[in-house]
Design a protein around this motif. Structure first.
Motif, short mmCIF file in Angstrom:
data_model
loop_
_atom_site.label_atom_id
_atom_site.label_comp_id
_atom_site.label_asym_id
_atom_site.label_seq_id
_atom_site.Cartn_x
_atom_site.Cartn_y
_atom_site.Cartn_z
N PHE A 49 0.86 -1.18 0.00
CA PHE A 49 0.00 0.00 0.00
C PHE A 49 0.89 1.22 0.00
CE2 PHE A 49 0.84 -0.88 4.42
CZ PHE A 49 1.01 0.35 5.00
N ALA A 50 0.36 2.32 -0.52
CA ALA A 50 1.12 3.57 -0.56
C ALA A 50 1.00 4.27 0.79
CB ALA A 50 0.59 4.47 -1.68
N ARG A 51 2.13 4.58 1.40
CA ARG A 51 2.10 5.34 2.65
C ARG A 51 1.70 6.78 2.34
NH1 ARG A 51 3.84 2.43 6.83
NH2 ARG A 51 5.11 0.61 6.39
N LYS A 52 0.94 7.35 3.27
CA LYS A 52 0.47 8.73 3.10
C LYS A 52 0.73 9.49 4.39
CE LYS A 52 -2.86 7.28 -0.28
NZ LYS A 52 -4.22 7.06 -0.66
N PRO A 53 0.99 10.79 4.28
CA PRO A 53 1.22 11.57 5.50
C PRO A 53 -0.09 11.73 6.29
CG PRO A 53 1.14 13.01 3.60
CD PRO A 53 1.09 11.60 3.08
N LYS A 54 0.04 12.01 7.55
CA LYS A 54 -1.13 12.23 8.39
C LYS A 54 -2.02 13.33 7.82
CE LYS A 54 1.26 10.86 12.60
NZ LYS A 54 1.76 11.31 13.89
N SER A 55 -1.38 14.34 7.24
CA SER A 55 -2.15 15.47 6.70
C SER A 55 -3.11 15.04 5.60
CB SER A 55 -1.20 16.56 6.18
OG SER A 55 -0.33 16.02 5.21
N TYR A 56 -2.83 13.94 4.92
CA TYR A 56 -3.75 13.42 3.90
C TYR A 56 -5.12 13.12 4.52
CZ TYR A 56 -5.70 10.20 0.43
OH TYR A 56 -6.51 9.58 -0.49
N PHE A 57 -5.12 12.74 5.79
CA PHE A 57 -6.35 12.40 6.50
C PHE A 57 -6.86 13.56 7.37
CE2 PHE A 57 -3.94 8.52 5.78
CZ PHE A 57 -4.86 7.77 5.07
N GLY A 58 -6.27 14.74 7.21
CA GLY A 58 -6.69 15.90 8.00
C GLY A 58 -6.11 15.93 9.40
N LEU A 59 -5.01 15.21 9.61
CA LEU A 59 -4.39 15.13 10.93
C LEU A 59 -3.08 15.90 10.93
CD1 LEU A 59 -4.89 11.28 11.41
CD2 LEU A 59 -6.32 13.12 12.31
N PRO A 60 -2.68 16.43 12.10
CA PRO A 60 -1.41 17.14 12.17
C PRO A 60 -0.23 16.18 12.02
CG PRO A 60 -2.42 16.98 14.35
CD PRO A 60 -3.40 16.42 13.37
N ASP A 61 0.72 16.55 11.15
CA ASP A 61 1.89 15.70 10.90
C ASP A 61 2.90 15.73 12.05
OD1 ASP A 61 1.41 14.49 8.35
OD2 ASP A 61 1.73 16.45 7.42
N ASP A 62 2.83 16.78 12.87
CA ASP A 62 3.89 16.99 13.87
C ASP A 62 3.52 16.53 15.28
OD1 ASP A 62 1.93 18.92 14.27
OD2 ASP A 62 3.37 20.52 14.68
N ARG A 63 2.52 15.68 15.41
CA ARG A 63 2.10 15.20 16.72
C ARG A 63 1.98 13.69 16.72
NH1 ARG A 63 -0.75 19.04 20.19
NH2 ARG A 63 -0.38 21.08 19.31
N TYR A 64 2.25 13.08 17.87
CA TYR A 64 2.00 11.65 18.02
C TYR A 64 0.49 11.47 18.01
CZ TYR A 64 2.04 6.92 19.69
OH TYR A 64 1.85 5.56 19.78
#
Length: 144
Positions: A49-64
Protein backbone atom coordinates in the motif's frame (compact mmCIF):
# COMPACT_ATOMS: atom_id res chain seq x y z
CA UNK A 1 0.52 -26.27 36.65
CA UNK A 2 -0.92 -29.02 34.46
CA UNK A 3 1.01 -32.06 33.31
CA UNK A 4 1.67 -30.51 29.91
CA UNK A 5 3.51 -27.59 31.49
CA UNK A 6 5.59 -29.94 33.64
CA UNK A 7 6.98 -31.84 30.63
CA UNK A 8 9.85 -30.80 28.37
CA UNK A 9 8.74 -27.36 27.10
CA UNK A 10 10.81 -27.65 23.94
CA UNK A 11 9.44 -31.01 22.92
CA UNK A 12 6.20 -29.87 21.28
CA UNK A 13 7.34 -26.64 19.65
CA UNK A 14 10.86 -27.65 18.81
CA UNK A 15 12.41 -24.92 20.95
CA UNK A 16 12.75 -23.88 24.56
CA UNK A 17 11.22 -20.41 24.23
CA UNK A 18 7.47 -19.95 23.99
CA UNK A 19 6.04 -16.77 22.57
CA UNK A 20 3.15 -14.91 24.11
CA UNK A 21 1.05 -11.94 23.04
CA UNK A 22 1.79 -8.46 24.39
CA UNK A 23 4.30 -7.92 27.21
CA UNK A 24 1.74 -7.81 30.07
CA UNK A 25 0.53 -11.30 29.12
CA UNK A 26 4.09 -12.57 28.76
CA UNK A 27 5.00 -11.11 32.14
CA UNK A 28 2.02 -12.74 33.83
CA UNK A 29 2.62 -16.06 32.12
CA UNK A 30 6.34 -15.90 32.90
CA UNK A 31 5.52 -15.68 36.62
CA UNK A 32 3.54 -18.92 36.42
CA UNK A 33 5.66 -21.24 34.29
CA UNK A 34 9.22 -22.46 34.62
CA UNK A 35 10.23 -21.90 30.99
CA UNK A 36 11.31 -18.67 29.28
CA UNK A 37 8.43 -16.63 27.84
CA UNK A 38 9.31 -14.15 25.11
CA UNK A 39 6.77 -11.40 24.44
CA UNK A 40 5.90 -11.01 20.78
CA UNK A 41 2.98 -9.94 18.69
CA UNK A 42 1.54 -12.18 16.00
CA UNK A 43 3.12 -11.66 12.60
CA UNK A 44 0.87 -10.26 9.92
CA UNK A 45 1.92 -9.83 6.33
CA UNK A 46 0.28 -6.72 4.93
CA UNK A 47 -0.43 -6.21 1.26
CA UNK A 48 1.46 -3.46 -0.54
CA UNK A 49 0.00 0.00 0.00
CA UNK A 50 1.12 3.57 -0.56
CA UNK A 51 2.10 5.34 2.65
CA UNK A 52 0.47 8.73 3.10
CA UNK A 53 1.22 11.57 5.50
CA UNK A 54 -1.13 12.23 8.39
CA UNK A 55 -2.15 15.47 6.70
CA UNK A 56 -3.75 13.42 3.90
CA UNK A 57 -6.35 12.40 6.50
CA UNK A 58 -6.69 15.90 8.00
CA UNK A 59 -4.39 15.13 10.93
CA UNK A 60 -1.41 17.14 12.17
CA UNK A 61 1.89 15.70 10.90
CA UNK A 62 3.89 16.99 13.87
CA UNK A 63 2.10 15.20 16.72
CA UNK A 64 2.00 11.65 18.02
CA UNK A 65 -1.45 10.42 17.03
CA UNK A 66 -3.69 8.00 18.87
CA UNK A 67 -6.23 6.39 16.53
CA UNK A 68 -9.51 4.76 17.49
CA UNK A 69 -11.80 3.27 14.84
CA UNK A 70 -15.31 1.86 14.93
CA UNK A 71 -18.46 1.53 12.88
CA UNK A 72 -21.44 3.69 13.85
CA UNK A 73 -23.66 0.78 12.78
CA UNK A 74 -22.60 -0.78 16.08
CA UNK A 75 -23.81 0.57 19.42
CA UNK A 76 -21.73 3.67 20.14
CA UNK A 77 -22.15 3.38 23.91
CA UNK A 78 -20.52 -0.06 23.80
CA UNK A 79 -17.51 1.32 21.89
CA UNK A 80 -17.44 4.30 24.30
CA UNK A 81 -15.63 6.96 22.24
CA UNK A 82 -17.00 9.63 24.60
CA UNK A 83 -15.20 7.89 27.47
CA UNK A 84 -12.06 7.77 25.33
CA UNK A 85 -12.30 11.52 24.72
CA UNK A 86 -12.76 12.15 28.46
CA UNK A 87 -9.71 9.97 29.25
CA UNK A 88 -7.67 11.74 26.56
CA UNK A 89 -8.56 15.15 28.02
CA UNK A 90 -7.64 13.96 31.51
CA UNK A 91 -4.33 12.47 30.37
CA UNK A 92 -2.97 15.30 28.21
CA UNK A 93 -2.66 19.05 28.30
CA UNK A 94 -3.60 21.11 25.23
CA UNK A 95 0.08 21.94 24.62
CA UNK A 96 1.22 18.28 24.67
CA UNK A 97 2.45 17.10 21.25
CA UNK A 98 -0.29 14.48 20.91
CA UNK A 99 -3.50 14.19 18.97
CA UNK A 100 -6.52 11.90 19.07
CA UNK A 101 -8.26 10.83 15.87
CA UNK A 102 -11.50 8.89 15.91
CA UNK A 103 -12.28 7.28 12.58
CA UNK A 104 -15.87 6.14 12.19
CA UNK A 105 -17.73 4.49 9.36
CA UNK A 106 -21.34 5.30 8.58
CA UNK A 107 -21.83 8.17 11.01
CA UNK A 108 -25.15 8.89 9.32
CA UNK A 109 -26.54 5.57 10.62
CA UNK A 110 -26.92 7.12 14.09
CA UNK A 111 -27.17 10.90 13.59
CA UNK A 112 -27.85 11.71 17.26
CA UNK A 113 -24.84 9.78 18.57
CA UNK A 114 -22.65 11.04 15.73
CA UNK A 115 -23.58 14.65 16.58
CA UNK A 116 -22.70 14.02 20.25
CA UNK A 117 -19.36 12.52 19.16
CA UNK A 118 -18.61 15.52 16.96
CA UNK A 119 -19.46 17.97 19.77
CA UNK A 120 -17.27 16.14 22.28
CA UNK A 121 -14.47 15.83 19.73
CA UNK A 122 -14.62 19.49 18.80
CA UNK A 123 -14.53 20.55 22.45
CA UNK A 124 -11.41 18.40 23.02
CA UNK A 125 -9.55 19.21 19.78
CA UNK A 126 -10.11 15.67 18.51
CA UNK A 127 -10.36 14.91 14.81
CA UNK A 128 -13.41 12.86 13.87
CA UNK A 129 -13.16 11.23 10.45
CA UNK A 130 -16.41 9.84 9.02
CA UNK A 131 -15.51 7.73 6.04
CA UNK A 132 -15.50 4.20 4.71
CA UNK A 133 -11.90 3.90 3.54
CA UNK A 134 -10.50 1.67 0.86
CA UNK A 135 -8.22 -1.05 2.22
CA UNK A 136 -5.06 0.78 1.02
CA UNK A 137 -6.22 4.03 2.67
CA UNK A 138 -7.16 2.21 5.89
CA UNK A 139 -3.67 0.69 6.01
CA UNK A 140 -2.12 4.08 5.23
CA UNK A 141 -4.10 5.68 8.08
CA UNK A 142 -3.01 2.97 10.52
CA UNK A 143 0.64 3.45 9.52
CA UNK A 144 0.59 7.26 9.38
Amino acid sequence: MGEEAAGDPGQESGGGDHGAPPPPVAESLGERVDVPVVPMLPGVELPAFARKPKSYFGLPDDRYTFLFTFDMGSVMARKNPLGLIAAYKAAFRPDDRVHLAIKVSRGESDPESFAALNRAGSDAGVTVINSVLTRPDALALLSA
